[in-house]
Motif scaffolding. Structure first.
Motif, short mmCIF file in Angstrom:
data_model
loop_
_atom_site.label_atom_id
_atom_site.label_comp_id
_atom_site.label_asym_id
_atom_site.label_seq_id
_atom_site.Cartn_x
_atom_site.Cartn_y
_atom_site.Cartn_z
N GLY A 208 12.86 -1.32 -7.39
CA GLY A 208 13.82 -2.42 -7.37
C GLY A 208 14.67 -2.47 -6.12
N HIS A 209 14.60 -1.42 -5.27
CA HIS A 209 15.39 -1.38 -4.05
C HIS A 209 14.68 -2.03 -2.86
N GLY A 210 13.51 -2.62 -3.11
CA GLY A 210 12.80 -3.25 -2.01
C GLY A 210 11.58 -4.01 -2.53
N ASP A 211 10.75 -4.41 -1.59
CA ASP A 211 9.50 -5.10 -1.89
C ASP A 211 8.37 -4.17 -1.43
N GLN A 212 7.97 -3.27 -2.30
CA GLN A 212 7.07 -2.20 -1.87
C GLN A 212 5.70 -2.72 -1.44
N SER A 213 5.18 -3.74 -2.09
CA SER A 213 3.87 -4.26 -1.69
C SER A 213 3.94 -4.88 -0.30
N ARG A 214 4.99 -5.63 -0.03
CA ARG A 214 5.13 -6.24 1.30
C ARG A 214 5.41 -5.18 2.35
N GLN A 215 6.22 -4.18 2.00
CA GLN A 215 6.52 -3.10 2.93
C GLN A 215 5.25 -2.36 3.33
#
Length: 318
Positions: A208-215
């Motif tokens: 929830g602290h980021g967009d892991q797939s996009r990262q």
């Protein structure tokens, strides 16, 4: 202008707060993360009290913008918690009383000014609970630019197998690290992109602290094929600054695309990476603006790199 006094006060305060946090953490049961989080509260408040007292005593005119507020400790139901906080603080400041502790905590209720400090007494709460990474993060900001940054990371591993690293940076003087238990500060530099072993990127443990797939997609677009290193707190900045990784991405979660980061979650880490030779912007290439308020109202996301790959990362994001 020399910031030697500010640097030393910040170092001493962060080390003291880290000691308090470690003492609290030793008492946390294994199941604590899923149940009562009171030890986190004790450590947060105790850490903030120690640091705000130290800054207030030496730089009384400087406002402090910190995460915690003592209001919740003023109720009768919270009296036992206040007593616990006071007991931990008294081990380092013998004259501490409950009322004094609350007043020290509330020194952190300041507002952004031409010169101010910003503090996260425990950055990475869930990491703190699960016996993983967390940081005590303190920074001095002047005219919207971070001038001094100190990160105390009690769980960061050293090469000798022990844990606990102190990261320190002053604008224009380079970045340094030392064992948290004591030792000389040693200069650190970001990794060169030609060092294949360090083609790693770091991101938050919490999805929830980021967009892991996009990262992950962005990292691959710039040539990073290894899985990410996931860790809590601004310890991620330390990883980039010391060459363990070349990139840290914190992109807005799809669930909260309009979320804006808080200044205390990034201030200390940014100067450590920049002084180690790295670069930091938001996801649109804009410098992080520490001059407005407690949140980056004019910035979205955070991109932290070794510098040489930064433009490629921004191109991939665009």
């Amino acid at each position: 202008m020399s910031y030697e006094k500010e640097k030393q006060v910040a170092i001493d305060a962060a080390i003291a707060a880290a000691k308090l946090c470690q003492q609290v953490r030793q008492a946390i049961p294994a199941a604590m993360e899923k149940t009562d989080k009171s030890p986190v509260t004790v450590a947060d408040y105790g850490s903030q009290a120690l640091i705000c007292k130290a800054i207030g005593d030496m730089f009384g005119d400087d406002p402090i913008v910190a995460e915690e507020d003592a209001a919740d400790l003023s109720t009768s139901e919270m009296a036992p918690q206040l007593a616990k906080v006071t007991d931990y603080v008294k081990e380092l400041v013998p004259e501490a009383t409950p009322e004094a502790v609350k007043s020290w905590i509330d020194r952190g209720n300041g507002e952004v000014a031409p010169r101010y400090w910003t503090l996260d007494p425990i950055d990475g709460t869930k990491g703190f609970l699960r016996q993983d990474q967390y940081a005590v993060a303190l920074a001095l900001v002047e005219s919207g630019q971070v001038k001094v940054g100190v990160l105390a990371c009690p769980a960061m591993p050293l090469e000798n197998g022990e844990c606990g690293i102190l990261y320190v940076a002053v604008r224009g003087e380079g970045a340094f690290m030392a064992p948290l238990a004591g030792g000389d500060l040693q200069p650190i530099r970001v990794a060169d992109i030609g060092d294949a072993a360090n083609l790693r990127f770091v991101e938050s443990v919490e999805s929830g602290h980021g967009d892991q797939s996009r990262q992950s997609a962005v990292a691959k677009a710039v040539g990073i094929t290894a899985d990410s290193l996931r860790m809590d707190s601004q310890a991620k900045y330390g990883a980039v600054a010391s060459g363990q990784a070349v990139l840290y991405l914190r992109l807005p979660s799809p669930k909260s695309p309009n979320y804006r980061e808080k200044i205390w979650d990034h201030a200390a880490g940014t100067i450590v990476v920049e002084e180690a030779g790295g670069r930091i912007t938001d996801m649109h290439g804009k410098p992080l603006d520490f001059s407005i308020g407690a949140k980056f109202a004019n910035n979205q996301g955070v991109v932290v790199s070794n510098g040489t790959i930064h433009e490629k990362v921004l191109e991939a994001l665009a």
